[in-house]
Design a protein around this motif. Structure first.
Motif, PDB file in Angstrom:
ATOM      1  N   ILE A   1      -2.437  10.548 -10.831  1.00 56.75           N
ATOM      2  CA  ILE A   1      -2.314   9.453  -8.980  1.00 56.75           C
ATOM      3  C   ILE A   1      -3.882   8.827  -9.110  1.00 56.75           C
ATOM      4  O   ILE A   1      -4.422   7.654  -8.690  1.00 56.75           O
ATOM      5  N   ALA A   2      -4.932   9.702  -8.994  1.00 52.52           N
ATOM      6  CA  ALA A   2      -5.903   9.366  -9.049  1.00 52.52           C
ATOM      7  C   ALA A   2      -6.657   8.639 -10.038  1.00 52.52           C
ATOM      8  O   ALA A   2      -7.161   7.673  -9.395  1.00 52.52           O
ATOM      9  N   LEU A   3      -6.267   8.956 -11.391  1.00 60.25           N
ATOM     10  CA  LEU A   3      -7.133   7.727 -12.497  1.00 60.25           C
ATOM     11  C   LEU A   3      -6.690   6.421 -12.416  1.00 60.25           C
ATOM     12  O   LEU A   3      -6.968   5.774 -12.359  1.00 60.25           O
TER      13      LEU A   3
ATOM     14  N   TRP B   1       0.564  -1.172   0.155  1.00 61.35           N
ATOM     15  CA  TRP B   1       0.159  -0.271   0.288  1.00 61.35           C
ATOM     16  C   TRP B   1       0.814   1.576  -0.019  1.00 61.35           C
ATOM     17  O   TRP B   1       0.696   2.320  -0.541  1.00 61.35           O
ATOM     18  N   LEU B   2       2.150   1.185   0.016  1.00 59.68           N
ATOM     19  CA  LEU B   2       3.222   2.051   0.624  1.00 59.68           C
ATOM     20  C   LEU B   2       3.528   2.771  -0.848  1.00 59.68           C
ATOM     21  O   LEU B   2       3.889   4.248  -0.747  1.00 59.68           O
ATOM     22  N   LEU B   3       3.871   2.202  -1.971  1.00 57.90           N
ATOM     23  CA  LEU B   3       3.913   2.920  -2.658  1.00 57.90           C
ATOM     24  C   LEU B   3       3.023   2.594  -4.143  1.00 57.90           C
ATOM     25  O   LEU B   3       2.482   3.050  -4.859  1.00 57.90           O
ATOM     26  N   LEU B   4       1.397   2.253  -3.643  1.00 56.21           N
ATOM     27  CA  LEU B   4      -0.252   2.679  -4.701  1.00 56.21           C
ATOM     28  C   LEU B   4      -0.033   3.735  -5.246  1.00 56.21           C
ATOM     29  O   LEU B   4      -0.421   3.389  -6.256  1.00 56.21           O
ATOM     30  N   PRO B   5       0.425   5.227  -4.893  1.00 52.08           N
ATOM     31  CA  PRO B   5       0.819   6.373  -5.197  1.00 52.08           C
ATOM     32  C   PRO B   5       1.409   6.753  -6.761  1.00 52.08           C
ATOM     33  O   PRO B   5       0.781   6.893  -7.331  1.00 52.08           O
ATOM     34  N   LEU B   6       2.129   4.952  -6.307  1.00 50.05           N
ATOM     35  CA  LEU B   6       3.210   5.021  -7.632  1.00 50.05           C
ATOM     36  C   LEU B   6       3.097   3.955  -8.661  1.00 50.05           C
ATOM     37  O   LEU B   6       3.377   4.150  -9.723  1.00 50.05           O
ATOM     38  N   SER B   7       2.613   2.833  -7.792  1.00 51.90           N
ATOM     39  CA  SER B   7       2.612   1.670  -8.581  1.00 51.90           C
ATOM     40  C   SER B   7       0.963   1.845  -9.101  1.00 51.90           C
ATOM     41  O   SER B   7       0.804   1.250 -10.615  1.00 51.90           O
ATOM     42  N   ALA B   8      -0.056   2.000  -8.838  1.00 46.69           N
ATOM     43  CA  ALA B   8      -1.456   2.524  -9.648  1.00 46.69           C
ATOM     44  C   ALA B   8      -0.951   3.296 -10.961  1.00 46.69           C
ATOM     45  O   ALA B   8      -0.964   2.535 -12.166  1.00 46.69           O
ATOM     46  N   PRO B   9      -0.797   4.353 -11.129  1.00 47.30           N
ATOM     47  CA  PRO B   9       0.006   5.136 -12.032  1.00 47.30           C
ATOM     48  C   PRO B   9       0.831   4.420 -13.491  1.00 47.30           C
ATOM     49  O   PRO B   9       0.641   4.726 -14.753  1.00 47.30           O
ATOM     50  N   GLY B  10       1.828   3.552 -12.894  1.00 49.62           N
ATOM     51  CA  GLY B  10       2.322   2.883 -13.300  1.00 49.62           C
ATOM     52  C   GLY B  10       2.222   1.824 -13.780  1.00 49.62           C
ATOM     53  O   GLY B  10       3.241   1.042 -14.766  1.00 49.62           O
TER      54      GLY B  10
END
Length: 393
Positions: free
Chosen positions: A358-360, A311-320
């Motif tokens: 990030i939101a998308l 969860w910690l890197l979710l703002p990176l992995s989701a758009p990634g």
């Protein structure tokens, strides 16, 4: 209609891809030098060259994972993989060509990205040990080949590059386009194939293993530091920098400042000492080694963090997980931003995009859906991989 994300994804790889995306965006938005000086800004010193290299290394990891990861596919499965990769390459290259037609100061990587996928096809079946030698040899020798070829291309091809981003119109000058993509352009595929091969080596490892993750961090940091130390020794005590400062471009530009940010546009010919620099976008063995080292370390760190704290890197992995869509959207946005007079403040331009991306990414992750361009690429790959796409005998 399969729109869900692939199960079993390594979120650490997506996070590394997200870092590459946001790092590249920062170099497109923020100045690379401190205003009014020749000193590198912290963005230029931190992300120039490294973010795009990370993007390419992760692409190589992706190719390895697509073809079986630590258990490479063979025979008919490998043939299907190659067809699928080729289809991906064509779609990505076409997206790159369309973006190349926009009015922007950004060097768009996607057409070169597609070409690199095609160039990597012969290597996807090579066993790991041989692949290591290929990757090391290509990293060391491709810059030497480019050093030999650039002057010849400059003298014998007119024009020797497309002077901007490749677009559909440049197919009317196929020799110039080929020279630009392979050697003379912003992302010369001759040297950049090194990143894909090194990424494929990483992707053939057991990336879920703790020792591999720690090894990538330690080995990557060690390689990056060793490359910089070697370059500093060759340019300083051995005297390479003094020679470079006496070249025509060395007298014309502040080479010492550019060594920290980028050597784009500098004529790196006339003396072999150019191969001793490790500046971003110089395409030398030490530049490739340093940026590949930082990329490996970032990948290892992302994999290590997501072992327990996904969860910690979710703002990176989701758009990634949808960088093709987001990168393309970013280029389109910047083509509009770049035309504004007076120029817009870079901070809100960057952070508005980052927050939206990030939101998308989080929304599509929640919906378990791909980005629209990822959906198209995956669809083309699935069609190419299907038995009906193969030539009947």
């Amino acid at each position: 209609m399969a729109i869900t994300q692939t199960s079993g994804r390594l979120s650490g790889i997506d996070a590394a891809r997200g870092i590459a995306l946001f790092g590249m965006m920062s170099t497109h938005v923020f100045p690379l030098y401190v205003e009014g000086t020749s000193a590198a800004s912290w963005i230029g010193a931190s992300f120039s060259g490294r973010s795009s290299a990370l993007f390419a290394v992760v692409a190589g990891i992706g190719l390895a994972l697509l073809t079986g990861g630590s258990r490479p596919h063979q025979d008919s499965a490998l043939t299907r993989d190659r067809r699928g990769i080729a289809a991906r390459a064509v779609v990505i290259a076409m997206v790159g060509l369309m973006l190349g037609g926009l009015e922007t100061n950004i060097a768009v990587i996607l057409f070169h990205y597609g070409v690199l996928f095609l160039l990597a096809l012969p290597f996807v079946s090579i066993p790991l040990r041989r692949l290591v030698w290929w990757a090391a040899g290509w990293t060391l020798l491709s810059p030497v080949a480019a050093f030999w070829l650039r002057p010849w291309l400059q003298d014998n091809i007119s024009p020797p590059d497309v002077d901007g981003n490749p677009a559909l119109e440049h197919f009317g000058e196929p020799v110039t386009l080929l020279a630009d993509v392979l050697v003379t352009g912003y992302y010369p595929a001759l040297q950049w194939l090194s990143y894909l091969l090194l990424g494929m080596v990483i992707g053939r490892l057991d990336l879920r293993a703790f020792r591999i993750q720690v090894g990538l961090i330690a080995g990557g940091i060690g390689l990056a530091i060793a490359a910089k130390i070697t370059s500093a020794f060759l340019l300083g005590p051995v005297g390479g920098l003094a020679v470079l400062l006496q070249t025509p471009d060395g007298r014309r530009y502040d080479i010492e400042a550019m060594l920290n940010v980028s050597l784009t546009g500098i004529d790196q010919s006339g003396t072999w000492w150019w191969l001793a620099v490790s500046a971003p976008h110089s395409g030398t063995p030490l530049d490739l080694a340093h940026t590949a080292g930082t990329a490996a370390a970032v990948v290892g760190l992302c994999l290590l963090v997501t072992r327990r704290l996904d969860w910690l890197l979710l703002p990176l992995s989701a758009p990634g997980a949808m960088t093709l869509t987001l990168y393309s959207l970013h280029i389109w946005i910047m083509s509009i931003v770049d035309q504004q007079q007076p120029a817009l403040d870079p901070a809100p331009v960057y952070w508005a995009q980052a927050a939206a991306f990030i939101a998308l990414g989080l929304v599509l992750r929640k919906l378990r859906a791909r980005g629209p361009l990822e959906f198209i690429v995956a669809g083309a790959s699935d069609v190419a991989r299907s038995p009906g796409s193969a030539r009947k005998r």
